[in-house]
Design an enzyme around this catalytic site. Structure first.
Site, PDB file in Angstrom:
ATOM      1  N   HIS A  46       0.823  -1.208   0.000  1.00  0.00           N
ATOM      2  CA  HIS A  46       0.000   0.000   0.000  1.00  0.00           C
ATOM      3  C   HIS A  46       0.860   1.262   0.000  1.00  0.00           C
ATOM      4  O   HIS A  46       0.437   2.307  -0.491  1.00  0.00           O
ATOM      5  CB  HIS A  46      -0.972  -0.019   1.173  1.00  0.00           C
ATOM      6  CG  HIS A  46      -2.101  -0.954   0.920  1.00  0.00           C
ATOM      7  ND1 HIS A  46      -3.240  -0.575   0.241  1.00  0.00           N
ATOM      8  CD2 HIS A  46      -2.242  -2.270   1.176  1.00  0.00           C
ATOM      9  CE1 HIS A  46      -4.041  -1.622   0.129  1.00  0.00           C
ATOM     10  NE2 HIS A  46      -3.451  -2.650   0.677  1.00  0.00           N
ATOM     11  N   ARG A  90     -11.628   2.433  -3.865  1.00  0.00           N
ATOM     12  CA  ARG A  90     -11.443   1.358  -2.882  1.00  0.00           C
ATOM     13  C   ARG A  90     -12.224   1.715  -1.610  1.00  0.00           C
ATOM     14  O   ARG A  90     -11.687   2.325  -0.693  1.00  0.00           O
ATOM     15  CB  ARG A  90      -9.963   1.177  -2.566  1.00  0.00           C
ATOM     16  CG  ARG A  90      -9.104   0.837  -3.786  1.00  0.00           C
ATOM     17  CD  ARG A  90      -7.633   0.670  -3.392  1.00  0.00           C
ATOM     18  NE  ARG A  90      -6.789   0.344  -4.521  1.00  0.00           N
ATOM     19  CZ  ARG A  90      -6.120   1.226  -5.254  1.00  0.00           C
ATOM     20  NH1 ARG A  90      -6.223   2.522  -4.967  1.00  0.00           N
ATOM     21  NH2 ARG A  90      -5.371   0.833  -6.253  1.00  0.00           N
ATOM     22  N   ARG A 150     -15.839  -0.052  -5.709  1.00  0.00           N
ATOM     23  CA  ARG A 150     -15.708  -1.457  -5.332  1.00  0.00           C
ATOM     24  C   ARG A 150     -16.238  -1.644  -3.919  1.00  0.00           C
ATOM     25  O   ARG A 150     -15.881  -0.878  -3.017  1.00  0.00           O
ATOM     26  CB  ARG A 150     -14.237  -1.885  -5.393  1.00  0.00           C
ATOM     27  CG  ARG A 150     -14.020  -3.348  -5.001  1.00  0.00           C
ATOM     28  CD  ARG A 150     -12.578  -3.762  -5.174  1.00  0.00           C
ATOM     29  NE  ARG A 150     -11.693  -3.150  -4.201  1.00  0.00           N
ATOM     30  CZ  ARG A 150     -10.364  -3.240  -4.227  1.00  0.00           C
ATOM     31  NH1 ARG A 150      -9.781  -3.901  -5.211  1.00  0.00           N
ATOM     32  NH2 ARG A 150      -9.629  -2.669  -3.306  1.00  0.00           N
ATOM     33  N   GLU A 157     -10.302 -11.425 -10.720  1.00  0.00           N
ATOM     34  CA  GLU A 157      -8.999 -11.485 -10.051  1.00  0.00           C
ATOM     35  C   GLU A 157      -8.655 -12.886  -9.566  1.00  0.00           C
ATOM     36  O   GLU A 157      -7.663 -13.074  -8.864  1.00  0.00           O
ATOM     37  CB  GLU A 157      -8.949 -10.482  -8.885  1.00  0.00           C
ATOM     38  CG  GLU A 157     -10.143 -10.515  -7.981  1.00  0.00           C
ATOM     39  CD  GLU A 157     -10.234  -9.298  -7.076  1.00  0.00           C
ATOM     40  OE1 GLU A 157      -9.207  -8.657  -6.806  1.00  0.00           O
ATOM     41  OE2 GLU A 157     -11.351  -8.998  -6.623  1.00  0.00           O
ATOM     42  N   ASN A 195      -3.351  -7.341  -9.935  1.00  0.00           N
ATOM     43  CA  ASN A 195      -2.489  -7.608  -8.773  1.00  0.00           C
ATOM     44  C   ASN A 195      -2.808  -8.973  -8.182  1.00  0.00           C
ATOM     45  O   ASN A 195      -1.936  -9.829  -8.008  1.00  0.00           O
ATOM     46  CB  ASN A 195      -2.674  -6.530  -7.701  1.00  0.00           C
ATOM     47  CG  ASN A 195      -2.308  -5.146  -8.192  1.00  0.00           C
ATOM     48  OD1 ASN A 195      -1.919  -4.968  -9.337  1.00  0.00           O
ATOM     49  ND2 ASN A 195      -2.434  -4.160  -7.337  1.00  0.00           N
ATOM     50  N   ASP A 196      -4.094  -9.193  -7.844  1.00  0.00           N
ATOM     51  CA  ASP A 196      -4.473 -10.479  -7.259  1.00  0.00           C
ATOM     52  C   ASP A 196      -4.475 -11.590  -8.306  1.00  0.00           C
ATOM     53  O   ASP A 196      -4.130 -12.735  -8.001  1.00  0.00           O
ATOM     54  CB  ASP A 196      -5.854 -10.376  -6.599  1.00  0.00           C
ATOM     55  CG  ASP A 196      -5.755  -9.970  -5.126  1.00  0.00           C
ATOM     56  OD1 ASP A 196      -4.735 -10.283  -4.490  1.00  0.00           O
ATOM     57  OD2 ASP A 196      -6.686  -9.329  -4.616  1.00  0.00           O
ATOM     58  N   ARG A 228       1.996 -11.533  -3.153  1.00  0.00           N
ATOM     59  CA  ARG A 228       2.513 -10.270  -3.672  1.00  0.00           C
ATOM     60  C   ARG A 228       3.003  -9.338  -2.573  1.00  0.00           C
ATOM     61  O   ARG A 228       3.611  -8.312  -2.851  1.00  0.00           O
ATOM     62  CB  ARG A 228       1.466  -9.566  -4.539  1.00  0.00           C
ATOM     63  CG  ARG A 228       0.192  -9.160  -3.831  1.00  0.00           C
ATOM     64  CD  ARG A 228      -0.820  -8.663  -4.860  1.00  0.00           C
ATOM     65  NE  ARG A 228      -2.116  -8.319  -4.288  1.00  0.00           N
ATOM     66  CZ  ARG A 228      -2.481  -7.099  -3.954  1.00  0.00           C
ATOM     67  NH1 ARG A 228      -1.639  -6.101  -4.108  1.00  0.00           N
ATOM     68  NH2 ARG A 228      -3.675  -6.862  -3.474  1.00  0.00           N
ATOM     69  N   CYS A 237      -8.002  -2.620 -13.817  1.00  0.00           N
ATOM     70  CA  CYS A 237      -7.818  -1.642 -12.748  1.00  0.00           C
ATOM     71  C   CYS A 237      -6.643  -1.986 -11.836  1.00  0.00           C
ATOM     72  O   CYS A 237      -6.405  -1.311 -10.856  1.00  0.00           O
ATOM     73  CB  CYS A 237      -9.101  -1.504 -11.911  1.00  0.00           C
ATOM     74  SG  CYS A 237      -9.527  -2.969 -10.960  1.00  0.00           S
TER      75      CYS A 237
END
Length: 539
Positions: free
Chosen positions: A188, A295, A331, A429, A452-453, A463, A500
């Site tokens: 993050h 988010r 989301r 994802e 990412n996921d 990750r 995204c």
């Protein structure tokens, strides 16, 4: 002059004073003292300084998130005047002849354990509050109080690492760069740095106790280096390079208002990813066409209890109104995995990334989910809202979601509350979602690929594990083939697909994504103009 190397997660160069965000475990030391009354006086002075800090935080929070959310800082101010709390600190100082820092830490632990063991939910929530105010007092007593970012000058933030709940509380206007000892390129800290368009280094082998607040540092994220106490020659060179970077940014500014169209006339939407209401300014500043990922879980972080329906409604409404008709994709709650929140009372899991998280929490605890859905449906009246559901693995999950949405709609209708059911899509994802994307495309309005996921689950790589950064390959053929499969399946059903995840901002792949038929790229605000520049170069 001391220089250290690390891994760059957002390139750039900056220079300025250092602010060290130290973990409390590194600060508290038990020391024997001779004058307990002097330590009690120090405690009193620290309490007054803490109240002043909290007052400033309250004023800032009222402007950004409203009075209801800001009230927590008033609660903390009142706790600093609690007789039982203060008497416990004074008693430990006098009876054990120890320093104020240790007495505050001991009292904080004792009171926190006491509150946490109570049956009453309100009292349990006070456990986190008392730890928070104790940590604030310790920072002030230890001379680290200047790292309260509400009152310090713009600085280079040095930390061991930053959790999501820490990043959400930062005053982003006061940060010139991030330098952390730990963290991965998908942490993050890295995502926040890319959102804010500031240099960031991770994996820098620093000893935080050797870095002093206020000392000058140069962060060169192009070279992956941070230099403390640079000499005059280096400072002069750095000032010149900063001026050159500003000129490059000026040239990018000229792309504002231009279309995202290739030389051959193919258009792609470029939206922005954000994590809070205050980030909308970055979206507008960088001329994004909309918000491709809000988010919403960041509304749940950095607090001691669930955000109410009204708090969420006001936040969503504010974003929609500010975006003035541009698409905003929100989301739903994605708590779990690396985003832990104490008041959710989630059990410790061996592998939280594969555990009880995101839509699984929402389907198992529909009351939490319905509160958010009510806020979203109410807010949809005020702009161009789309809802996106994370961590989907089956069509059955989507059908359950629709049932809960229908129940929520019925409740709002019966209460005669204005609402609108907006466009509803899902995050792709998981490999499972990719493989049944033909079936899912028939029942949802759109797909957004969370690379990412998807990369994490496809390559079986955590990750967040910095030791695996060398193995984490988002350009892997398997990932690119999956993206192509999802795009093709959505288009067969007349639906659109966006990306995204962080991969959307990878300009090495922009041309390939356009050739695949990807309809939208949602990236960190700071990358919008850079991706637009790349799109306009493609023939």
């Amino acid at each position: 002059m001391q220089q250290y190397s690390g891994k760059s997660v957002y390139k750039g160069i900056t220079m300025g004073p250092v602010a060290v965000l130290e973990k409390q475990d590194d600060l508290v030391r038990r020391r024997k003292i001779d004058d307990p009354e002097q330590e009690i006086e120090r405690t009193g002075a620290a309490c007054e300084q803490a109240k002043d800090q909290l007052g400033k935080l309250y004023d800032k929070a009222v402007k950004e998130v409203g009075e209801t959310s800001a009230a927590i800082f008033e609660v903390h101010q009142m706790m600093l005047e609690d007789d039982d709390y203060l008497e416990s600190i004074h008693n430990i100082i006098r009876t054990e002849l120890v320093n104020a820092e240790y007495a505050v830490a001991q009292t904080g632990d004792n009171f926190s354990e006491m509150f946490a063991s109570m049956d009453d939910d309100y009292m349990k929530a006070r456990a986190a509050d008392v730890k928070d105010i104790s940590n604030r007092l310790i920072r002030i007593l230890s001379g680290a109080g200047d790292t309260d970012l509400s009152s310090m000058e713009p600085s280079i933030l040095i930390a061991d690492d930053l959790s999501p709940s820490e990043t959400v509380q930062l005053d982003k206007e006061k940060i010139l760069a991030f330098v952390t000892v730990h963290g991965s390129s998908n942490s993050h800290t890295a995502i926040l740095a890319r959102t804010m368009n500031i240099p960031a280094l991770i994996g820098v082998p620093l000893r935080l106790d050797e870095i002093k607040n206020g000392m000058t540092a140069v962060v060169d994220a192009h070279e992956g280096k941070v230099t403390f106490d640079p000499d005059e020659a280096m400072m002069a060179r750095t000032a010149e390079r900063i001026a050159q970077e500003k000129e490059k940014l000026r040239l990018l500014e000229e792309l504002k208002g231009k279309e995202n169209v290739t030389l051959s006339g193919k258009e792609i939407k470029i939206f922005a990813n954000i994590g809070s209401v205050s980030d909308v300014g970055y979206v507008l500043e960088n001329d994004a066409g909309g918000i491709g990922l809000f988010r919403s879980e960041f509304l749940y972080l950095g607090r001691t209890d669930f955000p109410t329906e009204e708090e969420q409604f006001q936040a969503y409404k504010q974003v929609l109104q500010t975006m003035a008709g541009k698409k905003v994709i929100i989301r739903t709650l994605d708590i779990g995995a690396d985003k832990q929140v104490d008041y959710f009372n989630l059990a410790k899991e061996e592998n939280p990334a594969l555990g009880y998280r995101a839509i699984r929490i929402c389907l198992k605890q529909p009351d939490i989910f319905k509160t958010q859905l009510r806020a979203l449906l109410r807010a949809a009246v005020f702009g161009n809202l789309s809802i996106m559901y994370p961590m989907i693995t089956s069509a059955e999950e989507v059908q359950k979601i629709y049932e809960i949405v229908a129940e929520t709609e019925k409740e709002l209708k019966e209460a005669e509350v204005p609402y609108k059911v907006p466009e509803q899509g899902i995050m792709i994802e998981t490999p499972a979602a990719v493989m049944i994307s033909d079936e899912l495309a028939e029942i949802v309005d759109f797909f957004s690929i969370g690379t990412n996921d998807l990369t994490q689950y496809t390559l079986a790589i955590d990750r967040q594990n910095e030791k695996l950064d060398d193995f984490y390959n988002p350009h892997h053929k398997a990932i690119l083939r999956m993206i192509k499969m999802v795009v093709d399946n959505s288009h067969k059903c007349g639906k659109w697909t966006g990306i995204c995840g962080e991969l959307g901002a990878d300009t090495e792949l922009t041309e390939e994504f356009i050739n695949m038929g990807v309809d939208e790229l949602s990236v960190s605000p700071s990358m919008v103009l850079k991706v637009r520049q790349r799109v306009r170069e493609i023939s």
